[in-house]
Design a protein around this motif. Structure first.
Motif, PDB file in Angstrom:
ATOM      1  N   ILE A   5     -63.496 -29.544 -28.907  1.00 13.29           N
ATOM      2  CA  ILE A   5     -64.057 -29.098 -30.178  1.00 13.29           C
ATOM      3  C   ILE A   5     -65.470 -28.604 -29.912  1.00 13.29           C
ATOM      4  O   ILE A   5     -66.316 -29.351 -29.400  1.00 13.29           O
ATOM      5  CB  ILE A   5     -64.081 -30.256 -31.201  1.00 13.29           C
ATOM      6  CG1 ILE A   5     -62.679 -30.847 -31.325  1.00 13.29           C
ATOM      7  CG2 ILE A   5     -64.599 -29.751 -32.550  1.00 13.29           C
ATOM      8  CD1 ILE A   5     -62.672 -32.254 -31.891  1.00 13.29           C
ATOM      9  N   TRP A   6     -65.693 -27.369 -30.215  1.00 11.96           N
ATOM     10  CA  TRP A   6     -67.002 -26.749 -30.007  1.00 11.96           C
ATOM     11  C   TRP A   6     -67.798 -26.855 -31.299  1.00 11.96           C
ATOM     12  O   TRP A   6     -67.410 -26.309 -32.322  1.00 11.96           O
ATOM     13  CB  TRP A   6     -66.814 -25.294 -29.586  1.00 11.96           C
ATOM     14  CG  TRP A   6     -68.060 -24.464 -29.569  1.00 11.96           C
ATOM     15  CD1 TRP A   6     -69.342 -24.862 -29.334  1.00 11.96           C
ATOM     16  CD2 TRP A   6     -68.128 -23.054 -29.814  1.00 11.96           C
ATOM     17  NE1 TRP A   6     -70.203 -23.790 -29.402  1.00 11.96           N
ATOM     18  CE2 TRP A   6     -69.488 -22.676 -29.691  1.00 11.96           C
ATOM     19  CE3 TRP A   6     -67.173 -22.072 -30.102  1.00 11.96           C
ATOM     20  CZ2 TRP A   6     -69.909 -21.359 -29.872  1.00 11.96           C
ATOM     21  CZ3 TRP A   6     -67.588 -20.762 -30.272  1.00 11.96           C
ATOM     22  CH2 TRP A   6     -68.952 -20.412 -30.162  1.00 11.96           C
ATOM     23  N   ASP A   7     -68.879 -27.584 -31.228  1.00 12.09           N
ATOM     24  CA  ASP A   7     -69.798 -27.733 -32.361  1.00 12.09           C
ATOM     25  C   ASP A   7     -70.634 -26.455 -32.423  1.00 12.09           C
ATOM     26  O   ASP A   7     -71.755 -26.406 -31.924  1.00 12.09           O
ATOM     27  CB  ASP A   7     -70.663 -28.975 -32.131  1.00 12.09           C
ATOM     28  CG  ASP A   7     -71.675 -29.175 -33.247  1.00 12.09           C
ATOM     29  OD1 ASP A   7     -71.362 -28.869 -34.406  1.00 12.09           O
ATOM     30  OD2 ASP A   7     -72.804 -29.635 -32.939  1.00 12.09           O
ATOM     31  N   ASP A   8     -70.077 -25.466 -33.075  1.00 15.81           N
ATOM     32  CA  ASP A   8     -70.648 -24.105 -33.049  1.00 15.81           C
ATOM     33  C   ASP A   8     -71.708 -23.983 -34.131  1.00 15.81           C
ATOM     34  O   ASP A   8     -71.477 -23.413 -35.202  1.00 15.81           O
ATOM     35  CB  ASP A   8     -69.496 -23.106 -33.269  1.00 15.81           C
ATOM     36  CG  ASP A   8     -69.975 -21.670 -33.370  1.00 15.81           C
ATOM     37  OD1 ASP A   8     -71.127 -21.379 -32.980  1.00 15.81           O
ATOM     38  OD2 ASP A   8     -69.184 -20.830 -33.839  1.00 15.81           O
ATOM     39  N   ASN A   9     -72.882 -24.528 -33.838  1.00 16.50           N
ATOM     40  CA  ASN A   9     -73.941 -24.488 -34.855  1.00 16.50           C
ATOM     41  C   ASN A   9     -74.951 -23.365 -34.622  1.00 16.50           C
ATOM     42  O   ASN A   9     -75.874 -23.182 -35.418  1.00 16.50           O
ATOM     43  CB  ASN A   9     -74.644 -25.851 -34.976  1.00 16.50           C
ATOM     44  CG  ASN A   9     -75.304 -26.286 -33.682  1.00 16.50           C
ATOM     45  OD1 ASN A   9     -75.835 -25.466 -32.936  1.00 16.50           O
ATOM     46  ND2 ASN A   9     -75.282 -27.583 -33.408  1.00 16.50           N
ATOM     47  N   GLY A  10     -74.769 -22.634 -33.530  1.00 19.11           N
ATOM     48  CA  GLY A  10     -75.587 -21.435 -33.330  1.00 19.11           C
ATOM     49  C   GLY A  10     -77.058 -21.691 -33.061  1.00 19.11           C
ATOM     50  O   GLY A  10     -77.861 -20.758 -33.072  1.00 19.11           O
ATOM     51  N   ILE A  11     -77.388 -22.951 -32.774  1.00 20.77           N
ATOM     52  CA  ILE A  11     -78.803 -23.300 -32.566  1.00 20.77           C
ATOM     53  C   ILE A  11     -78.962 -24.013 -31.227  1.00 20.77           C
ATOM     54  O   ILE A  11     -78.175 -24.898 -30.886  1.00 20.77           O
ATOM     55  CB  ILE A  11     -79.300 -24.241 -33.696  1.00 20.77           C
ATOM     56  CG1 ILE A  11     -79.311 -23.519 -35.040  1.00 20.77           C
ATOM     57  CG2 ILE A  11     -80.684 -24.819 -33.378  1.00 20.77           C
ATOM     58  CD1 ILE A  11     -80.323 -22.385 -35.150  1.00 20.77           C
ATOM     59  N   SER A  12     -79.970 -23.610 -30.465  1.00 21.93           N
ATOM     60  CA  SER A  12     -80.364 -24.406 -29.307  1.00 21.93           C
ATOM     61  C   SER A  12     -81.863 -24.670 -29.417  1.00 21.93           C
ATOM     62  O   SER A  12     -82.479 -24.344 -30.436  1.00 21.93           O
ATOM     63  CB  SER A  12     -79.976 -23.705 -28.006  1.00 21.93           C
ATOM     64  OG  SER A  12     -80.796 -22.578 -27.789  1.00 21.93           O
ATOM     65  N   ILE A  13     -82.445 -25.272 -28.410  1.00 20.19           N
ATOM     66  CA  ILE A  13     -83.829 -25.748 -28.562  1.00 20.19           C
ATOM     67  C   ILE A  13     -84.809 -24.601 -28.800  1.00 20.19           C
ATOM     68  O   ILE A  13     -85.733 -24.719 -29.598  1.00 20.19           O
ATOM     69  CB  ILE A  13     -84.222 -26.594 -27.331  1.00 20.19           C
ATOM     70  CG1 ILE A  13     -83.437 -27.914 -27.360  1.00 20.19           C
ATOM     71  CG2 ILE A  13     -85.723 -26.873 -27.316  1.00 20.19           C
ATOM     72  CD1 ILE A  13     -83.621 -28.777 -26.135  1.00 20.19           C
ATOM     73  N   ASP A  14     -84.596 -23.490 -28.105  1.00 18.11           N
ATOM     74  CA  ASP A  14     -85.525 -22.369 -28.264  1.00 18.11           C
ATOM     75  C   ASP A  14     -85.314 -21.583 -29.561  1.00 18.11           C
ATOM     76  O   ASP A  14     -86.105 -20.684 -29.870  1.00 18.11           O
ATOM     77  CB  ASP A  14     -85.418 -21.409 -27.064  1.00 18.11           C
ATOM     78  CG  ASP A  14     -86.280 -21.882 -25.885  1.00 18.11           C
ATOM     79  OD1 ASP A  14     -86.831 -22.990 -25.974  1.00 18.11           O
ATOM     80  OD2 ASP A  14     -86.388 -21.147 -24.890  1.00 18.11           O
ATOM     81  N   GLY A  15     -84.286 -21.888 -30.294  1.00 14.47           N
ATOM     82  CA  GLY A  15     -84.042 -21.180 -31.557  1.00 14.47           C
ATOM     83  C   GLY A  15     -82.571 -20.845 -31.704  1.00 14.47           C
ATOM     84  O   GLY A  15     -81.700 -21.629 -31.322  1.00 14.47           O
ATOM     85  N   LYS A  16     -82.295 -19.685 -32.248  1.00 14.34           N
ATOM     86  CA  LYS A  16     -80.898 -19.266 -32.402  1.00 14.34           C
ATOM     87  C   LYS A  16     -80.277 -19.015 -31.036  1.00 14.34           C
ATOM     88  O   LYS A  16     -80.922 -18.462 -30.139  1.00 14.34           O
ATOM     89  CB  LYS A  16     -80.841 -17.978 -33.225  1.00 14.34           C
ATOM     90  CG  LYS A  16     -81.184 -18.145 -34.703  1.00 14.34           C
ATOM     91  CD  LYS A  16     -80.710 -16.916 -35.492  1.00 14.34           C
ATOM     92  CE  LYS A  16     -80.735 -17.160 -36.988  1.00 14.34           C
ATOM     93  NZ  LYS A  16     -82.122 -17.223 -37.516  1.00 14.34           N
ATOM     94  N   VAL A  17     -79.020 -19.390 -30.877  1.00 10.92           N
ATOM     95  CA  VAL A  17     -78.319 -19.113 -29.621  1.00 10.92           C
ATOM     96  C   VAL A  17     -78.314 -17.610 -29.340  1.00 10.92           C
ATOM     97  O   VAL A  17     -78.343 -17.176 -28.189  1.00 10.92           O
ATOM     98  CB  VAL A  17     -76.881 -19.679 -29.670  1.00 10.92           C
ATOM     99  CG1 VAL A  17     -76.064 -19.205 -28.483  1.00 10.92           C
ATOM    100  CG2 VAL A  17     -76.921 -21.199 -29.715  1.00 10.92           C
TER     101      VAL A  17
END
Lengths: 662, 662
Positions: A182-194
Motif C-alpha cells: 500500500i503506497w501512502d501517496d500523500n505527495g509530500i516529502s521533507i523538502d516539499g511536494k514530491v
C-alpha cells in the motif's frame, strides 16, 4: 452510529494517539499516522490475520511499516488491538530511553514489530523476503501450515530509493501474489511536494514489472476494503496506490511538509481536535472506540485456533520438522555431519580456493540442514553457492532452495533479512566482497535486528586479479568488522571454511560474512580436531618451540604467507609463532587471559592481510609491522599484484629481521 | 565496398581487437564488445563530437561505458580513432600490470575514459550528473561554450541495480534532453538468460519516468543512426533499447552466457574469424579499416576548432571565468573570504550546531565560489546545505545552483561524481551520515577517481537523539576513514567547520565528507589564527603547562567533553593535554616527527568519540582508554544517550585517574 462514523472514530484514535505522543515527546512524525490511519484501521480490523494474544503465531499475516518514521501508527494500532507490549504508558513514553516505543520501529521491542524500519525502502524489500519465505513454506509444508499474506505500507521516500526497484522487480518476476503493498501517496516529502524531485508514474512503473495495481482514495474505508479484497485474489503482487492527505485532520498543516516530522503544536492540536470532533484528553481513547478495536483484535483468534488444530493433526514428523524450523534450531544431525566432513578434509588435504571450499562444505550443509535457501546476485558460478540440493526457485515453483537474485545485491540482502525475520528458513547468498558496499544498509539492519543471514562474499582481495580496483576489496574487511554484531570471517583453508560455516549457522542472533578467495589455497591445518578453533576468533596455528621472537598474525589467503615467513625465520634461528585470525569479532569475546596470551607473545609483531591496516593495531600495537594494502588495488594477474604491493613472505621476513636488528 | 560492408568491417575491427585481447590476457569479457560493436561504430564515427587530437576539449560529447566489464570496446574504439594513449601495445597488454588497459575502464588511465566503471549502474548515474553539469554550464555560459551530449551504454545489469531507478527517475524529472542512453539488450547475464531473474518491461519503466524510448535492432547501422538522430532532437532524455546478440559473430557461443566473461578459446576464435570473414592475424587491423576509423576520428576537429573560435571571441571575463572553472582552480578571492569570515567567527564566538556552522560558512563559500552546486537528498532543512545564493535547479531552469535530489542518496553521490568528472562545477550535497551507507559504492569510486566531491553529512552521532539506532552512525566514522583517498572531517566548532570546508574545497584530488552535529556546540577555539590547524589532521588544542600526564584525543562534539575533562583533571593537579582530531587521513600525511609529537605525549592516553574504537588504537595504543560506543545506539533525547552510553567528561576523568592510580 453508522459504520462510517464508527470507522472514523477508530481511525481518529490512531491519529490522536500518534499526535499526542509526538507532542509529549516534542519530536516525531505525526503526518504519516494521521494520513494513513484509515488504511491501518481497515487493514487491521477487517483483514489482518493477527492475534494479539498470540503475536508469535507463525501463520499470522505480516505487516511491515516501510515508512518507519510513522512508528506511532504501529504503536497506536497495537495498543488499540490489545497488545501486552504496547501499553498506554509506553505510548506516553514515546522516544524516551528504555521505552519500547522508539523513534523508529525496532525489531525486538515488542510483538507486532515485524522488522526494524526507518532507512527508507528497506521495509518493502523485507516484505518481499517475507512473502518469499511464506510461499516456500506453503509449497513445502502445505497451505494447512503456512498460508498468510504480507502487507507493506510504503511512502514516497521508499519508492524513490533504488532498493525499491530491486525489490519490486523481483517480486513481480516471482509473482508473489500474497504480497500487497500500500503506497501512502500523500505527495509530500521533507523538502516539499514530491513533484519538486520526481515525476514518476508509479502505477506504470509497477505495472512494467508485472504488478497488479489499483488507485484509491486512501481515506475511503469502502475503497480501501475493496482494494484489499481484490488484492488478496490476484495472482500477482498488488500495489494499492492510496491517495492520502499527510497529517489528515490538522486544519492548517495537513497536506504540507510542516506536518511530516515535527509536533503539531498546542494550537494546531486543539484545532485538529475540533475539526475531527475528538473531545477527549490527550491519550484518552473513549471506551466504545477501544472496545471496537479490541473486538477486532480478537477477530483472528478463531483462525489461529484452527491453524493450531491443523498443526496438531499433521503427522508427527511434519509437525516436528515445521516447529523445529520455526524455532530456528538446527537439525540434530548437523554436528555429526560437520565432524564427518572435517575428518574427510583432514584425510584428503584438498588444495582449493575457499570459494570452492565453501561449495564443498555447502554440499554437506544443504543435505543436513533442509531449511537453507541459497542464492547469488547473478554470480552463481563465481560465488559457488549452489549445490545439488538447491534447485532453483521459479515463479511457478517455490519448492526449490536457490534464488537467482539477479544483479540486485541490496534488494537481496534486504529480502534475506525479511526471510530470516519471517522464520522457518535460513537464507544465505553470494556476491563479490567489494559489492558488500551495495548491500551495506541492509547488512547493518541484519546486525541491529540480530538476524541469522549469511553472506558468502567471494573474490575477497587483490587475489581476484585482473578485474582490477573496482572489484578488489581493500577497505572492506575493516568496514565490515566495524559493524556491531556482525561476524566477519576470513578462513584460510578448507578446514577453516568448514569451521566458519558451522559458526555462522550456529549464530542464531548474528549475521555473518564469509570472505572467500578466488585463488587456490593449500591446507594450513592437516590433522583432524573436533574442536572448532575458529570459534575463538584467533588461535595459534603454528607455535614456536621457544619463547617467540616474532608473532605473525594473518587471515585468509595471507595465512600461507605467514607460514612461509615462519619457515624462513625459524630456519634462521628466530623463534616465530603464527596466529590465524579468522574472525576478530569472536576474538573480542574471549577471556582477557586468552586475548593476552594471543596478543602478548613475541617482541616483534607483524600482521599480514591484503587489506588496510585499520583494526590490526589491536593485535600488533601502533608500532607493529603491517604488511598489506595502503591504497586501492590494480588490474593484473594476482601473483603480479601480490609482488607489486609487497604482500609476500619475503617482505614479512625482511621487516621482522630489520626490527630485530638481525 | 558498400557502406554496409564498410560498416561491418569497421565494427569487426572492434570485435577482433576485443576478442584477441581477451584471448591474450586469458581473461576478460568479449561478449559485450562483440555485441555492441555496431552501436559503438555508428556512435563514434557518425555522432560523437570527440576529437582524438584534443581529448580534453571541454565541449566534447561524453561517452560512458556503464557496463564497464566491456572495457575492450572502449580501448578498441580509442585505438581505432587514433588515441595517443590506447596504442596497439596497450591493447596487447590488456589486464597486465601497469597497462592503461585495465580489466575495467579506470579514469586517469588515458583520455577517452570519462569515468571508472565496473560496479554496475554507476556509469548511468555518472552520465546523469554529466548531463546536469553540461546543462548548467550551457544555461550559465551559453551554448557557444557548452553544447554537447552525454551518451551512456548500459547493460541488463546496470538496469537491474537499484541505482538505475534513482538515476533515470531524476533524469526524466529534470528533462535532461541531452542524455542518450543505449541499452545493450542482449538478454544475457552471468547466471544465464535475464528472464531467469527479471521480467521488467524496461521501455515501459523508462516511459513511466518521462523518457523518450525507441526499440531497434542493435546490429542494424541504419536503425542505430536513425535512433541516435531522433534522440538528439528529443526534448526529453532518450532510451534506445538496442536488441543485440552477446558475442555477435562467435558461431557456437554467441547469444549465451558462455561468451560473457571468458576467452572464446582458440577453436571458437578461428570459427569466428571464418564466420565474419576476418582473415587477419590477431591484433591486425587492415589499413583500409584503420583508415576509415582514423578519418572518422578527425571528423570532429572542425567542430572543436569552431568552439575554440567562439571561446576566443567571448569577452575576456567570460572566457577567463569559463577557463578557470574548467581548470578547477578556485577563485582568487577565496582565501581572503575565508580569512575574513574566520576573524568574524573569532569575534562573535557563535554557539551553534556544526550543521548550522556549515550553512553559515556556505554563505561565504557560495558567494566566493560561483561554481559550487549544492543539494540534499530531501533533507534540506536538516542538512542546512542551501544558502541564499543557491536557487533551485528545475526542469525548466538550470541556471540555479541547488539540486533537490529527492530520496536518492546513491544516485546523488554517483551523479555528483559525474558532475565533478565533467568539470566546471564543484558539487556538494547533504544527507544524514548514517545514510553514507546508501551512497557508499559511489563514494568509493569518487576516491578511486580522485574527484572533488563534498558530502555534507549531518546528524553525525547518537547526538541526533530520538530518531534512534537506525539513524545514529556508530561504525560510520571508521568505515569512511577506511576508504583510501577519502578525507573524513569531523569539526568541533564553527572555526573548525570553516577550516574543514576550506580544506575540502582546496582538495582537488580528494573527495571529502564533513560529519556535522545536530546539537549545539560552543567554540573550542576563540582567537583568530590565519593558519588552518585542521590541515594537520590532529593538533594540540589545549596544552598542559607541564609535561602531560594525560592526553585526551577527541573529534567533533566530543572535543567539548575532552576540554571539560581537562579542566577537572588540571584542577586536580593532573597535567592534561587535549588533541583535536578533525581528520585522521590528513594526520597520516604529516611528518613522522609531527605525528610522534602528537601521539607521544602523556603516560595515559584517552580517546573520546561517539563512535566505535576502531582507528583510535593508532593514537592511544591498544592499551589506551577509549570512551565511546560499543554497540548500536538507542532512541532518546541526546543528553540521556550520552549519559546512558557513558560518553561524559566524568567517565574520562574517572578512567584517567584510575589508570594513573589517583
Amino acid at each position: 452510529m453508522s459504520d462510517l462514523e464508527k470507522h472514523h472514530r477508530m481511525a481518529n484514535a490512531i491519529r490522536f494517539l500518534a499526535a499526542d505522543a509526538v507532542e509529549a515527546a516534542k519530536s516525531g512524525h505525526p503526518g504519516l499516522p494521521m494520513g494513513a490511519a484509515d488504511i491501518a484501521t481497515v487493514l487491521f480490523t477487517q483483514f489482518m490475520q493477527y492475534d494479539p494474544t498470540r503475536p508469535d503465531w507463525p501463520d499470522r499475516d505480516r505487516f511491515v511499516l516501510s515508512a518507519g518514521h510513522g512508528s506511532m501508527l504501529l504503536y497506536a494500532v497495537h495498543y488499540l488491538l490489545g497488545s501486552e507490549d504496547f501499553t498506554l504508558d509506553q505510548i506516553k513514553n514515546f522516544r524516551q530511553l528504555g521505552a519500547l516505543t522508539a523513534g523508529h520501529p525496532e525489531y525486538g521491542h515488542g510483538a507486532g514489530i515485524e522488522t526494524t524500519t526507518g532507512p527508507l525502502g528497506q521495509g518493502l524489500a523485507n516484505a518481499v523476503g517475507m512473502a518469499m519465505a511464506e510461499r516456500h513454506l506453503r509449497e513445502t509444508f502445505g497451505a494447512e501450515l503456512a498460508d498468510h499474506h504480507t502487507y507493506a505500507l510504503v511512502g514516497d521516500g521508499c519508492l524513490m530509493e533504488g532498493i525499491s526497484q530491486e525489490a519490486l522487480s523481483l517480486a513481480g518476476h516471482l509473482k508473489l501474489s500474497r504480497l500487497i503493498v500500500i503506497w501512502d501517496d500523500n505527495g509530500i516529502s521533507i523538502d516539499g511536494k514530491v513533484s519538486i524531485t520526481d515525476s514518476t508514474n508509479q502505477i506504470a512503473r509497477f505495472e512494467a514489472s508485472g504488478w497488479e495495481t489499483v488507485s484509491i482514495d486512501g481515506h475511503d474505508p469502502i475503497a480501501i476494503a475493496n482494494a484489499l479484497r481484490a488484492a488478496r485474489e490476484s495472482d500477482r503482487p498488488t500495489l494499492i496506490a492510496a491517495k492520502t492527505t499527510i497529517g489528515f485532520g490538522a486544519p492548517n498543516k495537513a497536506g504540507s511538509e510542516k506536518v511530516h516530522g515535527a509536533p503539531l503544536g498546542a494550537e494546531e492540536m486543539a484545532a485538529t481536535r475540533k475539526a475531527l470532533g475528538w473531545n477527549h484528553e490527550p491519550f484518552d481513547v473513549p471506551a466504545e472506540v477501544l472496545d471496537n478495536w479490541r473486538i477486532a483484535g480478537l477477530r483472528s483468534g478463531q483462525a489461529r485456533k484452527e491453524w493450531e488444530k491443523r498443526l496438531a493433526a499433521a503427522d508427527a514428523e511434519t509437525r516436528g520438522e515445521f516447529e523445529r524450523r520455526i524455532r530456528g534450531d538446527l537439525p540434530s544431525g548437523f554436528t555429526d555431519a560437520v565432524q564427518a566432513l572435517k575428518k574427510q578434509i583432514a584425510a584428503d588435504k584438498p588444495v582449493m580456493a575457499t570459494r570452492k571450499a565453501s561449495e564443498y562444505v555447502l554440499g554437506m550443509i544443504n543435505e543436513a540442514v533442509p531449511e537453507t535457501i541459497g542464492g547469488s546476485a547473478d554470480l552463481t558460478g563465481s560465488n559457488n553457492t549452489r549445490t545439488k540440493q538447491t534447485t532453483a526457485i521459479t515463479p511457478e515453483d517455490f519448492t526449490g532452495r536457490y534464488v537467482h537474485w539477479g544483479i540486485r545485491e541490496h534488494g537481496m540482502a534486504s529480502a534475506m533479512n525479511g526471510m530470516a525475520l519471517h522464520g522457518g528458513v535460513i537464507p544465505y547468498s553470494g556476491t563479490f566482497l567489494v559489492f558488500s558496499d551495495y548491500a551495506r544498509p541492509a547488512m547493518r539492519l541484519s546486525a541491529l535486528m540480530r538476524q541469522r543471514v549469511i553472506h558468502v562474499m567471494t573474490h575477497d582481495s587483490i587475489g581476484l586479479g585482473e578485474d582490477g580496483p573496482t572489484h578488489q576489496p581493500v577497505e572492506h574487511y575493516a568496514a565490515l568488522r566495524a559493524i556491531p554484531n556482525l561476524d566477519f570471517y576470513r578462513p584460510a583453508d578448507v578446514t577453516e571454511t568448514l569451521e566458519c560455516w558451522q559458526l555462522a549457522l550456529e549464530s542464531s542472533q548474528t549475521p555473518s560474512v564469509l570472505a572467500l578467495t578466488r585463488q587456490n589455497l593449500a591446507p594450513v591445518r592437516e590433522t583432524y580436531e573436533e574442536d572448532n578453533a575458529c570459534a575463538r576468533g584467533a588461535y595459534v596455528l603454528a607455535d614456536s618451540e621457544n619463547e617467540p621472537d616474532v608473532t605473525i598474525f594473518a587471515s585468509g589467503s595471507e595465512v600461507a604467507i605467514a607460514l612461509e615467513a615462519r619457515d624462513v625465520l625459524e630456519g634462521d634461528g628466530i623463534a616465530t609463532r603464527v596466529v590465524s585470525v579468522p574472525c576478530m569479532e569472536r576474538f573480542e569475546q574471549q577471556s582477557a587471559d586468552y586475548q593476552a596470551d594471543i596478543i602478548g607473545g613475541g617482541t616483534v609483531k607483524v600482521a599480514v592481510e591484503a587489506g588496510i591496516r585499520m583494526g590490526w593495531d589491536r593485535f600488533i600495537g601502533n608500532d607493529g609491522i603491517f604488511i598489506g594494502m595502503h591504497s586501492f588495488g590494480a588490474s593484473a594477474p594476482f601473483e603480479a599484484l601480490y609482488e607489486h604491493f609487497g604482500i609476500t613472505s619475503k617482505a614479512v621476513v625482511t621487516a621482522a629481521k630489520e626490527r630485530l636488528g638481525r
